[in-house]
Design a protein around this motif. Structure first.
Motif, PDB file in Angstrom:
ATOM      1  N   ALA A 146       0.826  -1.204   0.000  1.00 22.56           N
ATOM      2  CA  ALA A 146       0.000   0.000   0.000  1.00 22.56           C
ATOM      3  C   ALA A 146       0.865   1.260   0.000  1.00 22.56           C
ATOM      4  CB  ALA A 146      -0.936   0.002   1.210  1.00 22.56           C
ATOM      5  N   GLY A 147       1.926   1.254   0.813  1.00 21.30           N
ATOM      6  CA  GLY A 147       2.804   2.420   0.885  1.00 21.30           C
ATOM      7  C   GLY A 147       3.490   2.706  -0.432  1.00 21.30           C
ATOM      8  N   SER A 148       3.968   1.676  -1.103  1.00 20.41           N
ATOM      9  CA  SER A 148       4.612   1.876  -2.406  1.00 20.41           C
ATOM     10  C   SER A 148       3.636   2.484  -3.399  1.00 20.41           C
ATOM     11  CB  SER A 148       5.133   0.537  -2.940  1.00 20.41           C
ATOM     12  OG  SER A 148       6.063  -0.021  -2.060  1.00 20.41           O
ATOM     13  N   PHE A 149       2.432   1.987  -3.396  1.00 19.02           N
ATOM     14  CA  PHE A 149       1.386   2.503  -4.283  1.00 19.02           C
ATOM     15  C   PHE A 149       1.063   3.963  -3.939  1.00 19.02           C
ATOM     16  CE2 PHE A 149      -3.201   3.034  -5.188  1.00 19.02           C
ATOM     17  CZ  PHE A 149      -3.187   2.807  -6.557  1.00 19.02           C
ATOM     18  N   LEU A 150       0.884   4.253  -2.642  1.00 17.51           N
ATOM     19  CA  LEU A 150       0.520   5.611  -2.231  1.00 17.51           C
ATOM     20  C   LEU A 150       1.635   6.617  -2.488  1.00 17.51           C
ATOM     21  CD1 LEU A 150      -1.403   4.800   1.069  1.00 17.51           C
ATOM     22  CD2 LEU A 150      -2.368   5.639  -1.092  1.00 17.51           C
ATOM     23  N   VAL A 151       2.895   6.219  -2.257  1.00 15.07           N
ATOM     24  CA  VAL A 151       4.006   7.134  -2.541  1.00 15.07           C
ATOM     25  C   VAL A 151       4.082   7.420  -4.034  1.00 15.07           C
ATOM     26  CG1 VAL A 151       6.534   7.329  -2.596  1.00 15.07           C
ATOM     27  CG2 VAL A 151       5.384   6.626  -0.499  1.00 15.07           C
ATOM     28  N   LYS A 152       3.872   6.406  -4.842  1.00 16.25           N
ATOM     29  CA  LYS A 152       3.908   6.601  -6.291  1.00 16.25           C
ATOM     30  C   LYS A 152       2.838   7.601  -6.728  1.00 16.25           C
ATOM     31  CE  LYS A 152       3.575   4.133 -10.647  1.00 16.25           C
ATOM     32  NZ  LYS A 152       4.787   3.904 -11.364  1.00 16.25           N
ATOM     33  N   LEU A 153       1.636   7.514  -6.125  1.00 21.58           N
ATOM     34  CA  LEU A 153       0.540   8.403  -6.521  1.00 21.58           C
ATOM     35  C   LEU A 153       0.567   9.770  -5.847  1.00 21.58           C
ATOM     36  CD1 LEU A 153      -2.486   5.930  -6.601  1.00 21.58           C
ATOM     37  CD2 LEU A 153      -1.210   6.869  -8.534  1.00 21.58           C
TER      38      LEU A 153
END
Length: 182
Positions: A146-153
């Motif tokens: 989730a963190g990787s996805f949220l940082v990317k967005l």
């Protein structure tokens, strides 16, 4: 395993989900504030050195006081460190926060393990200790993804705020539900 041990698993799972949002991509963040891969390694080492240097003296101090409040202090201190990451603008301030994170970890880890051990029961200790790794492990895996996805967005600040929120939630749940021991 009694209610306190189960509560500890829940609080640790919330905390590890929150920290899992950004700790695995920490090296990328260190580059964002002017560091490089060596600085990311130094920052991680400072965390571990602070934790390791302080666990023994804090553990001796812990034997005289209630573990619950050390666990609570750890979650709240780590939440404040996570918020502090939002204001990091150079590698030196990141190093300071990593040392503070290590202090918080040194306060909380021995207390958590002591409190958990007192509340699991010797009869099923293998299963209890397996649970102490399994449940938080699942939450960490979900948090990392989730963190990787949220940082990317959305960038790092959102995950720092969420990580702090989950740490504060863990601390609040510990205050409310850990009553008998510690």
């Amino acid at each position: 395993m009694n209610k306190i041990a189960k509560t500890l698993l829940v609080t640790e799972s919330f905390w590890i989900f929150g920290s899992g949002l950004f700790l695995p991509i920490f090296a990328i963040f260190s580059q964002k504030v002017g560091g490089d891969i060596l600085d990311a390694g130094i920052a991680a080492s400072l965390f571990l050195i602070a934790t390791s240097a302080l666990e023994w003296p804090i553990g001796k101090f812990l034997d005289k006081f209630k573990e619950k409040w050390f666990v609570v202090a750890d979650y709240f201190l780590e939440g404040f460190v996570f918020i502090g990451y939002m204001f990091v603008d150079n590698i030196w301030s990141l190093f300071v926060l990593q040392i503070l994170l290590g202090v918080a970890n040194a306060i909380g880890d021995p207390a958590w393990e002591s409190l958990y051990d007192k509340n699991t029961g010797i009869k099923n200790s293998g299963r209890a200790w397996a649970s102490s790794h399994m449940y938080p492990g699942y939450f960490a895996a979900i948090g990392i993804l989730a963190g990787s996805f949220l940082v990317k967005l959305y960038g790092f600040n959102l995950v720092f705020l969420l990580g702090a929120g989950f740490s504060f939630l863990a601390g609040t749940l510990a205050i409310i539900f850990i009553k008998k021991v510690g």
